[in-house]
Design an enzyme around this catalytic site. Structure first.
Site, PDB file in Angstrom:
ATOM      1  CE  LYS A 132      -4.451   1.108   0.243  1.00 37.37           C
ATOM      2  NZ  LYS A 132      -5.633   0.400  -0.264  1.00 37.37           N
ATOM      3  CG  ASP A 172      -7.310   3.489  -0.828  1.00 37.84           C
ATOM      4  OD1 ASP A 172      -7.905   2.409  -0.764  1.00 37.84           O
ATOM      5  OD2 ASP A 172      -7.285   4.285   0.139  1.00 37.84           O
TER       6      ASP A 172
HETATM    7  P1  NDP Z   1     -12.812   7.853  -2.882  1.00 39.75           P
HETATM    8  O1  NDP Z   1     -11.731   8.834  -2.703  1.00 39.75           O
HETATM    9  O2  NDP Z   1     -13.373   7.624  -4.234  1.00 39.75           O
HETATM   10  O3  NDP Z   1     -14.030   8.179  -1.907  1.00 39.75           O
HETATM   11  C1  NDP Z   1     -13.843   8.255  -0.527  1.00 39.75           C
HETATM   12  C2  NDP Z   1     -15.129   8.739   0.111  1.00 39.75           C
HETATM   13  O4  NDP Z   1     -14.990   8.662   1.521  1.00 39.75           O
HETATM   14  C3  NDP Z   1     -15.436  10.177  -0.208  1.00 39.75           C
HETATM   15  O5  NDP Z   1     -16.826  10.356  -0.195  1.00 39.75           O
HETATM   16  C4  NDP Z   1     -14.757  10.921   0.941  1.00 39.75           C
HETATM   17  O6  NDP Z   1     -15.318  12.203   1.207  1.00 39.75           O
HETATM   18  C5  NDP Z   1     -15.058   9.983   2.092  1.00 39.75           C
HETATM   19  N1  NDP Z   1     -14.024  10.110   3.121  1.00 39.75           N
HETATM   20  C6  NDP Z   1     -12.687   9.935   2.974  1.00 39.75           C
HETATM   21  N2  NDP Z   1     -12.041  10.150   4.128  1.00 39.75           N
HETATM   22  C7  NDP Z   1     -12.996  10.478   5.007  1.00 39.75           C
HETATM   23  C8  NDP Z   1     -12.974  10.811   6.379  1.00 39.75           C
HETATM   24  N3  NDP Z   1     -11.818  10.851   7.068  1.00 39.75           N
HETATM   25  N4  NDP Z   1     -14.168  11.086   6.976  1.00 39.75           N
HETATM   26  C9  NDP Z   1     -15.333  11.032   6.266  1.00 39.75           C
HETATM   27  N5  NDP Z   1     -15.414  10.720   4.969  1.00 39.75           N
HETATM   28  C10 NDP Z   1     -14.269  10.442   4.362  1.00 39.75           C
HETATM   29  O7  NDP Z   1     -12.245   6.472  -2.270  1.00 39.75           O
HETATM   30  P2  NDP Z   1     -12.758   4.991  -2.497  1.00 39.75           P
HETATM   31  O8  NDP Z   1     -14.226   4.965  -2.715  1.00 39.75           O
HETATM   32  O9  NDP Z   1     -11.862   4.360  -3.482  1.00 39.75           O
HETATM   33  O10 NDP Z   1     -12.400   4.321  -1.088  1.00 39.75           O
HETATM   34  C11 NDP Z   1     -13.338   4.252  -0.009  1.00 39.75           C
HETATM   35  C12 NDP Z   1     -12.912   3.154   0.961  1.00 39.75           C
HETATM   36  O11 NDP Z   1     -12.880   1.900   0.273  1.00 39.75           O
HETATM   37  C13 NDP Z   1     -11.516   3.322   1.574  1.00 39.75           C
HETATM   38  O12 NDP Z   1     -11.523   2.783   2.873  1.00 39.75           O
HETATM   39  C14 NDP Z   1     -10.648   2.449   0.680  1.00 39.75           C
HETATM   40  O13 NDP Z   1      -9.470   2.015   1.315  1.00 39.75           O
HETATM   41  C15 NDP Z   1     -11.604   1.292   0.431  1.00 39.75           C
HETATM   42  N6  NDP Z   1     -11.306   0.465  -0.727  1.00 39.75           N
HETATM   43  C16 NDP Z   1     -11.256   1.007  -1.982  1.00 39.75           C
HETATM   44  C17 NDP Z   1     -10.992   0.206  -3.060  1.00 39.75           C
HETATM   45  C18 NDP Z   1     -11.062   0.714  -4.456  1.00 39.75           C
HETATM   46  O14 NDP Z   1     -11.038  -0.115  -5.377  1.00 39.75           O
HETATM   47  N7  NDP Z   1     -11.181   2.018  -4.697  1.00 39.75           N
HETATM   48  C19 NDP Z   1     -10.662  -1.224  -2.897  1.00 39.75           C
HETATM   49  C20 NDP Z   1     -10.840  -1.710  -1.545  1.00 39.75           C
HETATM   50  C21 NDP Z   1     -11.111  -0.873  -0.512  1.00 39.75           C
HETATM   51  P3  NDP Z   1     -14.771  13.528   0.454  1.00 39.75           P
HETATM   52  O15 NDP Z   1     -15.402  13.475  -0.898  1.00 39.75           O
HETATM   53  O16 NDP Z   1     -15.238  14.642   1.305  1.00 39.75           O
HETATM   54  O17 NDP Z   1     -13.282  13.413   0.417  1.00 39.75           O
END
Ligand code: NDP
Length: 459
Positions: A132, A172
């Protein structure tokens, strides 16, 4: 975390040592504690693991890189961000895992994510190790050219550590198709090679069909599998979804397709509740809002009068999103977003199944409340493995230089999620944990990695 299982003498000793050696890494300790919590009966039944000191070895990253990333904003001011790549374990294949760009990124968070990734990748059954990386760079509010300059500077250091047979990063939080494009372009320019060094690429330049969809779709498939074992289905269920990024968006799409009703979304500023349900048309609005205009989810309510917005709670406080009446929940934002109070509210509100799209979204206390409340809990390393599984399929297509159709990829994804589900259940039952998927996922993933480490000797 201390439970009966972590009282196994070897596990306790390892945890104590870890907390002393890396005292400022609470997220890493949490992730390790959760895995070790499952291993007591495995270590008792397999003396070859303690004999080779596998547990201590598996907790130490093979390599943890930290580097300087200087970049210039549009006004010419110079900034310095931190870059990281944790190459944690390559027993099963090249390091594989995403890059996260978020101001909260530090060694503890990336070590927790990379550690989880080892077992998640093992569960897919595909030849990928765990890693990661990322940066504390905050893409929010930056222009596209600032993001491009940052990505180029980041890759100017990272390129020497990665490669299609060495380490293959993906996206991510904060790293989507745009950022992967900028980083791929810089890698190609520096090395003069066009290879599968990053996944999540654009479909015209080596990306796989369904990679953007895969994590969200996979989390829904995993929930459907858990329900099917118990004679249920998602059809007609009201579903709580958090986040509004990649995982949340495609979780919503698959839920809608299967006849369920997502009713919430969130971002770091707050959350929306749409009791009439988020339809495909409303989801299109969210995708444009979040992926193109990069606005706040609050804007949803200006367009859809059925919805209301609430601000995000203070860190660590209960979030009323999880107290809404619903039958299923898909946390898809970030780590530790569901605490013990939230979990109790979910049980009281009627939730019967939780599939973790985000990594480690529930605290250990919350997990216990959910399991004690009879909720089917799909742990992240199993439930969100669809994304990395399709990344590995993207690597296979890149090696063959032949793209597969969306239907082919979806068939693979469904069968991988089905197999992960049955492997977890079988491992949980074999080692006396009933149908607790948390323990099943930890044990099934650990055994694959530990077996390969034994085969490779002391390296
Ligand atoms: P994105 O950046 O596309 O979206 C993240 C979302 O979570 C946004 O809505 C963001 O809000 C919100 N967010 C991020 N940090 C915080 C925080 N500290 N408090 C509240 N809201 C928060 O990321 P992903 O959708 O790719 O990832 C989401 C989760 O899924 C993560 O935990 C990631 O590790 C996990 N994941 C992702 C994978 C992938 O293929 N993308 C694979 C496996 C797991 P804002 O828009 O305000 O930033």
């Amino acid at each position: 975390m201390t439970t009966a299982a972590t009282e196994h003498p070897l596990v306790r000793d390892v945890l104590d040592t870890l907390e002393k050696r890396d005292p400022n890494q609470p997220e890493f300790h949490q992730a390790v504690g959760e895995v070790l919590d499952s291993l007591g009966p495995v270590l008792d039944r397999h003396p070859e693991y303690p004999a080779a000191n596998i547990v201590k070895r598996i907790l130490e990253p093979e390599r943890a890189l930290q580097f300087r990333v200087p970049w210039q904003d549009d006004a010419g001011a110079v900034h310095v961000s931190r870059g990281f790549r944790i190459e944690f374990n390559s027993a099963l294949g090249p390091y594989k895992g995403g890059l996260r760009f978020h101001p909260s990124v530090n060694m503890s968070i990336l070590k927790f994510l990379a550690f989880e990734q080892i077992f998640k990748n093992a569960l897919t059954g595909l030849p990928i190790g765990g890693g990661k990386g990322g940066s504390d760079f905050d893409p929010r509010g930056k222009s596209a050219s600032e993001v491009m300059r940052f990505c180029q500077s980041f890759m100017t250091e990272l390129y020497r550590h990665i490669g299609p047979d060495t380490d293959v990063p993906a996206g991510d939080i904060g790293v989507g198709g745009r950022e992967i494009g900028y980083m791929f372009g810089q890698y190609k320019r520096i090395t003069n090679t066009f290879t599968g060094v990053l996944t999540g690429r654009g479909q015209d330049w080596g990306g796989s069909e369904l990679r953007p969809e895969a994590t969200g779709y996979g989390a829904v498939y995993f929930a459907a599998e858990m329900l099917a074992v118990n004679g249920g289905s998602l059809e007609g269920m009201d579903c709580l979804v958090s986040g509004s990024g990649n995982v949340a968006q495609f979780t919503c799409r698959k839920l809608i397709e299967l006849g369920a009703r997502p009713i919430t979304l969130s971002d770091s500023a707050g959350w929306i509740h749409d009791p009439e349900g988020i339809t495909e048309e409303k989801l299109q609005f969210v995708m444009d809002l979040k992926n193109v205009r990069r606005g706040r989810i609050a804007e949803y309510c200006e367009h859809f009068s059925s919805a209301t917005w609430s601000p995000a709670p203070a860190s660590g406080k209960a979030n009323a999103l999880w107290a809404l009446p619903a039958q299923a929940a898909f946390p898809s934002a970030t780590q530790n977003e569901i605490n013990g109070d939230d979990a109790a509210a979910m049980v009281a509100g009627g939730v019967t199944v939780v599939s973790e799209g985000a990594n480690m979204p529930t605290t250990p206390q919350a997990q216990q409340v959910l399991v004690d409340g009879g909720v089917l809990l799909g742990p992240a390393k199993a439930a969100n493995a669809g994304g990395v599984a399709v990344s590995a399929l993207e690597m296979a297509q890149a090696s063959q230089r032949v793209p597969w159709t969306a239907e082919q990829v979806d068939e693979h994804l469904k069968s991988i999620m089905r197999r992960i589900h049955s492997d977890c259940l079988e491992a949980a039952q074999t080692y006396g944990f009933g149908s607790d998927y948390r323990h099943g996922a930890n044990i099934a993933g650990f055994k694959k990695v530990a077996g390969a480490m034994l085969d490779h000797g002391l390296v």
